[in-house]
Motif scaffolding. Structure first.
Motif, PDB file in Angstrom:
ATOM      1  N   ARG A  16      11.056   3.169  -1.073  1.00  0.00           N
ATOM      2  CA  ARG A  16      11.238   1.783  -1.500  1.00  0.00           C
ATOM      3  C   ARG A  16      11.213   0.830  -0.313  1.00  0.00           C
ATOM      4  O   ARG A  16      10.635  -0.259  -0.400  1.00  0.00           O
ATOM      5  CB  ARG A  16      12.563   1.655  -2.258  1.00  0.00           C
ATOM      6  N   VAL A  17      11.830   1.221   0.790  1.00  0.00           N
ATOM      7  CA  VAL A  17      11.836   0.357   1.976  1.00  0.00           C
ATOM      8  C   VAL A  17      10.427   0.175   2.522  1.00  0.00           C
ATOM      9  O   VAL A  17      10.003  -0.940   2.861  1.00  0.00           O
ATOM     10  CB  VAL A  17      12.771   0.951   3.054  1.00  0.00           C
ATOM     11  N   VAL A  18       9.665   1.270   2.583  1.00  0.00           N
ATOM     12  CA  VAL A  18       8.290   1.173   3.103  1.00  0.00           C
ATOM     13  C   VAL A  18       7.440   0.273   2.213  1.00  0.00           C
ATOM     14  O   VAL A  18       6.678  -0.576   2.704  1.00  0.00           O
ATOM     15  CB  VAL A  18       7.688   2.588   3.222  1.00  0.00           C
ATOM     16  N   LEU A  49      -1.691   3.848   5.737  1.00  0.00           N
ATOM     17  CA  LEU A  49      -0.716   4.927   5.787  1.00  0.00           C
ATOM     18  C   LEU A  49       0.195   4.934   4.564  1.00  0.00           C
ATOM     19  O   LEU A  49       0.672   6.006   4.155  1.00  0.00           O
ATOM     20  CB  LEU A  49       0.126   4.809   7.065  1.00  0.00           C
ATOM     21  N   VAL A  50       0.440   3.757   3.994  1.00  0.00           N
ATOM     22  CA  VAL A  50       1.331   3.684   2.834  1.00  0.00           C
ATOM     23  C   VAL A  50       0.758   4.480   1.667  1.00  0.00           C
ATOM     24  O   VAL A  50       1.500   5.101   0.895  1.00  0.00           O
ATOM     25  CB  VAL A  50       1.582   2.218   2.451  1.00  0.00           C
ATOM     26  N   GLY A  51      -0.567   4.475   1.524  1.00  0.00           N
ATOM     27  CA  GLY A  51      -1.185   5.193   0.420  1.00  0.00           C
ATOM     28  C   GLY A  51      -0.897   6.682   0.428  1.00  0.00           C
ATOM     29  O   GLY A  51      -0.883   7.328  -0.635  1.00  0.00           O
ATOM     30  N   SER A  52      -0.668   7.268   1.611  1.00  0.00           N
ATOM     31  CA  SER A  52      -0.325   8.689   1.695  1.00  0.00           C
ATOM     32  C   SER A  52       1.173   8.912   1.878  1.00  0.00           C
ATOM     33  O   SER A  52       1.711   9.930   1.439  1.00  0.00           O
ATOM     34  CB  SER A  52      -1.079   9.335   2.870  1.00  0.00           C
ATOM     35  N   LEU A  53       1.846   7.965   2.525  1.00  0.00           N
ATOM     36  CA  LEU A  53       3.256   8.159   2.857  1.00  0.00           C
ATOM     37  C   LEU A  53       4.155   8.093   1.625  1.00  0.00           C
ATOM     38  O   LEU A  53       5.036   8.951   1.440  1.00  0.00           O
ATOM     39  CB  LEU A  53       3.683   7.122   3.892  1.00  0.00           C
ATOM     40  N   VAL A  54       3.952   7.094   0.782  1.00  0.00           N
ATOM     41  CA  VAL A  54       4.855   6.911  -0.359  1.00  0.00           C
ATOM     42  C   VAL A  54       4.789   8.091  -1.336  1.00  0.00           C
ATOM     43  O   VAL A  54       5.836   8.619  -1.747  1.00  0.00           O
ATOM     44  CB  VAL A  54       4.553   5.573  -1.056  1.00  0.00           C
ATOM     45  N   PRO A  55       3.591   8.569  -1.753  1.00  0.00           N
ATOM     46  CA  PRO A  55       3.589   9.759  -2.629  1.00  0.00           C
ATOM     47  C   PRO A  55       4.233  10.983  -1.988  1.00  0.00           C
ATOM     48  O   PRO A  55       4.934  11.749  -2.670  1.00  0.00           O
ATOM     49  CB  PRO A  55       2.103   9.985  -2.914  1.00  0.00           C
ATOM     50  N   LEU A  56       4.026  11.165  -0.682  1.00  0.00           N
ATOM     51  CA  LEU A  56       4.647  12.310  -0.013  1.00  0.00           C
ATOM     52  C   LEU A  56       6.165  12.160   0.059  1.00  0.00           C
ATOM     53  O   LEU A  56       6.895  13.161   0.003  1.00  0.00           O
ATOM     54  CB  LEU A  56       4.065  12.475   1.386  1.00  0.00           C
ATOM     55  N   LEU A  57       6.642  10.936   0.180  1.00  0.00           N
ATOM     56  CA  LEU A  57       8.091  10.718   0.174  1.00  0.00           C
ATOM     57  C   LEU A  57       8.698  11.094  -1.170  1.00  0.00           C
ATOM     58  O   LEU A  57       9.752  11.755  -1.241  1.00  0.00           O
ATOM     59  CB  LEU A  57       8.405   9.266   0.515  1.00  0.00           C
ATOM     60  N   TRP A  58       8.046  10.680  -2.261  1.00  0.00           N
ATOM     61  CA  TRP A  58       8.555  11.049  -3.581  1.00  0.00           C
ATOM     62  C   TRP A  58       8.449  12.554  -3.813  1.00  0.00           C
ATOM     63  O   TRP A  58       9.329  13.161  -4.449  1.00  0.00           O
ATOM     64  CB  TRP A  58       7.805  10.286  -4.661  1.00  0.00           C
ATOM     65  N   ALA A  59       7.396  13.181  -3.297  1.00  0.00           N
ATOM     66  CA  ALA A  59       7.288  14.639  -3.409  1.00  0.00           C
ATOM     67  C   ALA A  59       8.394  15.331  -2.611  1.00  0.00           C
ATOM     68  O   ALA A  59       8.978  16.333  -3.066  1.00  0.00           O
ATOM     69  CB  ALA A  59       5.915  15.098  -2.932  1.00  0.00           C
ATOM     70  N   THR A  60       8.697  14.791  -1.436  1.00  0.00           N
ATOM     71  CA  THR A  60       9.789  15.355  -0.641  1.00  0.00           C
ATOM     72  C   THR A  60      11.122  15.204  -1.356  1.00  0.00           C
ATOM     73  O   THR A  60      11.966  16.117  -1.340  1.00  0.00           O
ATOM     74  CB  THR A  60       9.839  14.659   0.727  1.00  0.00           C
ATOM     75  N   ALA A  61      11.330  14.050  -1.993  1.00  0.00           N
ATOM     76  CA  ALA A  61      12.567  13.855  -2.749  1.00  0.00           C
ATOM     77  C   ALA A  61      12.684  14.862  -3.886  1.00  0.00           C
ATOM     78  O   ALA A  61      13.772  15.423  -4.129  1.00  0.00           O
ATOM     79  CB  ALA A  61      12.614  12.419  -3.284  1.00  0.00           C
ATOM     80  N   ALA A  62      11.571  15.117  -4.574  1.00  0.00           N
ATOM     81  CA  ALA A  62      11.609  16.081  -5.685  1.00  0.00           C
ATOM     82  C   ALA A  62      11.894  17.492  -5.187  1.00  0.00           C
ATOM     83  O   ALA A  62      12.714  18.223  -5.772  1.00  0.00           O
ATOM     84  CB  ALA A  62      10.286  16.038  -6.442  1.00  0.00           C
ATOM     85  N   TRP A  86       3.695   4.792  10.690  1.00  0.00           N
ATOM     86  CA  TRP A  86       3.791   3.550   9.914  1.00  0.00           C
ATOM     87  C   TRP A  86       4.723   2.559  10.583  1.00  0.00           C
ATOM     88  O   TRP A  86       4.444   1.348  10.605  1.00  0.00           O
ATOM     89  CB  TRP A  86       4.287   3.853   8.508  1.00  0.00           C
ATOM     90  N   THR A  87       5.814   3.024  11.148  1.00  0.00           N
ATOM     91  CA  THR A  87       6.756   2.122  11.823  1.00  0.00           C
ATOM     92  C   THR A  87       6.103   1.443  13.022  1.00  0.00           C
ATOM     93  O   THR A  87       6.282   0.240  13.249  1.00  0.00           O
ATOM     94  CB  THR A  87       7.995   2.901  12.265  1.00  0.00           C
ATOM     95  N   VAL A  88       5.332   2.202  13.792  1.00  0.00           N
ATOM     96  CA  VAL A  88       4.649   1.616  14.957  1.00  0.00           C
ATOM     97  C   VAL A  88       3.655   0.556  14.514  1.00  0.00           C
ATOM     98  O   VAL A  88       3.615  -0.568  15.062  1.00  0.00           O
ATOM     99  CB  VAL A  88       3.958   2.727  15.765  1.00  0.00           C
ATOM    100  N   ARG A  89       2.827   0.856  13.500  1.00  0.00           N
ATOM    101  CA  ARG A  89       1.834  -0.100  13.034  1.00  0.00           C
ATOM    102  C   ARG A  89       2.499  -1.312  12.379  1.00  0.00           C
ATOM    103  O   ARG A  89       2.057  -2.462  12.574  1.00  0.00           O
ATOM    104  CB  ARG A  89       0.889   0.584  12.047  1.00  0.00           C
ATOM    105  N   ALA A  90       3.536  -1.089  11.606  1.00  0.00           N
ATOM    106  CA  ALA A  90       4.211  -2.209  10.946  1.00  0.00           C
ATOM    107  C   ALA A  90       4.897  -3.109  11.959  1.00  0.00           C
ATOM    108  O   ALA A  90       4.910  -4.348  11.797  1.00  0.00           O
ATOM    109  CB  ALA A  90       5.230  -1.684   9.937  1.00  0.00           C
ATOM    110  N   ALA A  91       5.472  -2.549  13.013  1.00  0.00           N
ATOM    111  CA  ALA A  91       6.092  -3.372  14.054  1.00  0.00           C
ATOM    112  C   ALA A  91       5.052  -4.235  14.761  1.00  0.00           C
ATOM    113  O   ALA A  91       5.293  -5.419  15.048  1.00  0.00           O
ATOM    114  CB  ALA A  91       6.829  -2.483  15.054  1.00  0.00           C
ATOM    115  N   GLN A  92       3.876  -3.678  15.039  1.00  0.00           N
ATOM    116  CA  GLN A  92       2.814  -4.472  15.657  1.00  0.00           C
ATOM    117  C   GLN A  92       2.306  -5.560  14.712  1.00  0.00           C
ATOM    118  O   GLN A  92       2.058  -6.698  15.134  1.00  0.00           O
ATOM    119  CB  GLN A  92       1.669  -3.559  16.078  1.00  0.00           C
ATOM    120  N   ALA A  93       2.159  -5.215  13.429  1.00  0.00           N
ATOM    121  CA  ALA A  93       1.701  -6.222  12.458  1.00  0.00           C
ATOM    122  C   ALA A  93       2.719  -7.334  12.290  1.00  0.00           C
ATOM    123  O   ALA A  93       2.352  -8.518  12.182  1.00  0.00           O
ATOM    124  CB  ALA A  93       1.427  -5.540  11.113  1.00  0.00           C
ATOM    125  N   ALA A  94       4.001  -7.002  12.279  1.00  0.00           N
ATOM    126  CA  ALA A  94       5.029  -8.039  12.162  1.00  0.00           C
ATOM    127  C   ALA A  94       5.048  -8.937  13.385  1.00  0.00           C
ATOM    128  O   ALA A  94       5.217 -10.166  13.264  1.00  0.00           O
ATOM    129  CB  ALA A  94       6.392  -7.379  11.960  1.00  0.00           C
TER     130      ALA A  94
END
Length: 303
Positions: free
Chosen positions: A275-277, A90-103, A160-168
């Motif tokens: 950055r947090v993700v 999910l990070v591969g799609s989430l981070v670029p979309l976050l930067w696009a949203t910021a722009a 991503w939060t759900v998957r990261a919480a399970q992985a942690a």
């Protein structure tokens, strides 16, 4: 003489009767045989010989039998998908979309500032039609693209939060403190979304670093900054929605300023979220160190 008594061993004289004259034991051997009463014995089944009429025939295609095609080995049982792999995917799609949203949000903030400048300029004279049309087009386009990107980014962030919480939790070998349903509701329900998202990210960071599970999580400065930006964004969004219900020229002008501030805050929040993700994902799955071999010298071959 008769047979010896099985109890006392003495032999009774012949014709003394069925009982031992010394100890009184019955001398005759007993054997019980169970037999059914006469007339109740079932008759033996008689084999019925029929004429052979050929192989069986069916009116419809039988549903039993082996499936068509070659035999295949049974597939192994699929294991539970790894939540860490899902989070990294999910990070591969989430981070670029976050930067696009910021722009896009930054562009929307600039469009609102331009609109406010035109409002101030309109107090002293007429405005050029081209400038007003360009400002309206920029505000409309950015106001359409930004919500769509925000919706897609929001869905990916929750997943991503759900998957990261399970992985942690798997890495720390503990049970997750919150179920996936509770995490999703914590992102969506007003009021809960002010505390649960930040708490979940703090717990993910706590487990990813490898701190003891019984210690209270202490979020890092980056997570605290994101938490503050997120709370400010949620509160300011509610304020803008309530402010849009007011009427009047001054209320509309103040609404333009609020929209500009909200878009600017959304741009900063999206960048910090990226950055947090990235940081939490790298903590959960640190990259292996790259080793590079460097040739220092060549030793001469031994004679």
């Amino acid at each position: 003489m008769g047979p010896p008594c099985p109890r006392c061993g003495r032999r009774a004289p012949a014709g003394g009767g069925p009982f031992c004259p010394f100890c009184g034991r019955y001398l005759a051997a007993l054997r019980w045989v169970a037999e059914p009463p006469p007339g109740l014995t079932p008759p033996a089944p008689q084999p019925v010989r029929t004429r052979y009429t050929g192989p069986p025939r069916y009116r419809f295609l039988p549903r039993w039998g082996f499936p068509l095609g070659p035999w295949k080995a049974p597939e192994p049982q699929q294991a539970r998908p790894d939540p860490l792999v899902a989070a990294r995917t999910l990070v591969g799609s989430l981070v670029p979309l976050l930067w696009a949203t910021a722009a896009v949000a930054l562009l929307a903030s600039g469009a609102e500032v331009w609109r406010y400048i035109l409002l101030l300029a309109s107090r002293e004279g007429a405005l050029q039609a081209e400038a007003v049309a360009a400002s309206d087009s920029l505000v409309a386009s950015s106001g359409t693209v930004a919500p769509i990107l925000s919706l897609v980014v929001g869905v990916l962030t929750v997943l991503w939060t759900v998957r990261a919480a399970q992985a942690a939790a798997d890495r720390a070998q503990v049970r997750p403190s919150r179920s996936p349903r509770m995490i999703v509701l914590g992102w969506l329900v007003p009021g809960l979304n002010l505390s649960i998202p930040g708490s979940v990210l703090a717990e993910i960071e706590h487990s990813a670093i490898g701190l003891p599970a019984d210690r209270r999580p202490r979020p890092s400065r980056l997570v605290l900054v994101w938490w503050g930006l997120w709370v400010a964004s949620v509160v300011l969004t509610a304020v803008v929605l309530l402010w849009s219900l007011r009427d009047g020229v001054q209320a509309r002008a103040d609404g333009v300023v609020l929209h500009a501030v909200l878009d600017l805050l959304a741009a900063v929040t999206a960048g910090v979220t990226a950055r947090v993700v990235l940081r939490l994902t790298r903590l959960l799955a640190p990259a292996a160190p790259r080793r590079r071999e460097v040739l220092m010298r060549v030793s001469p071959a031994p004679a």
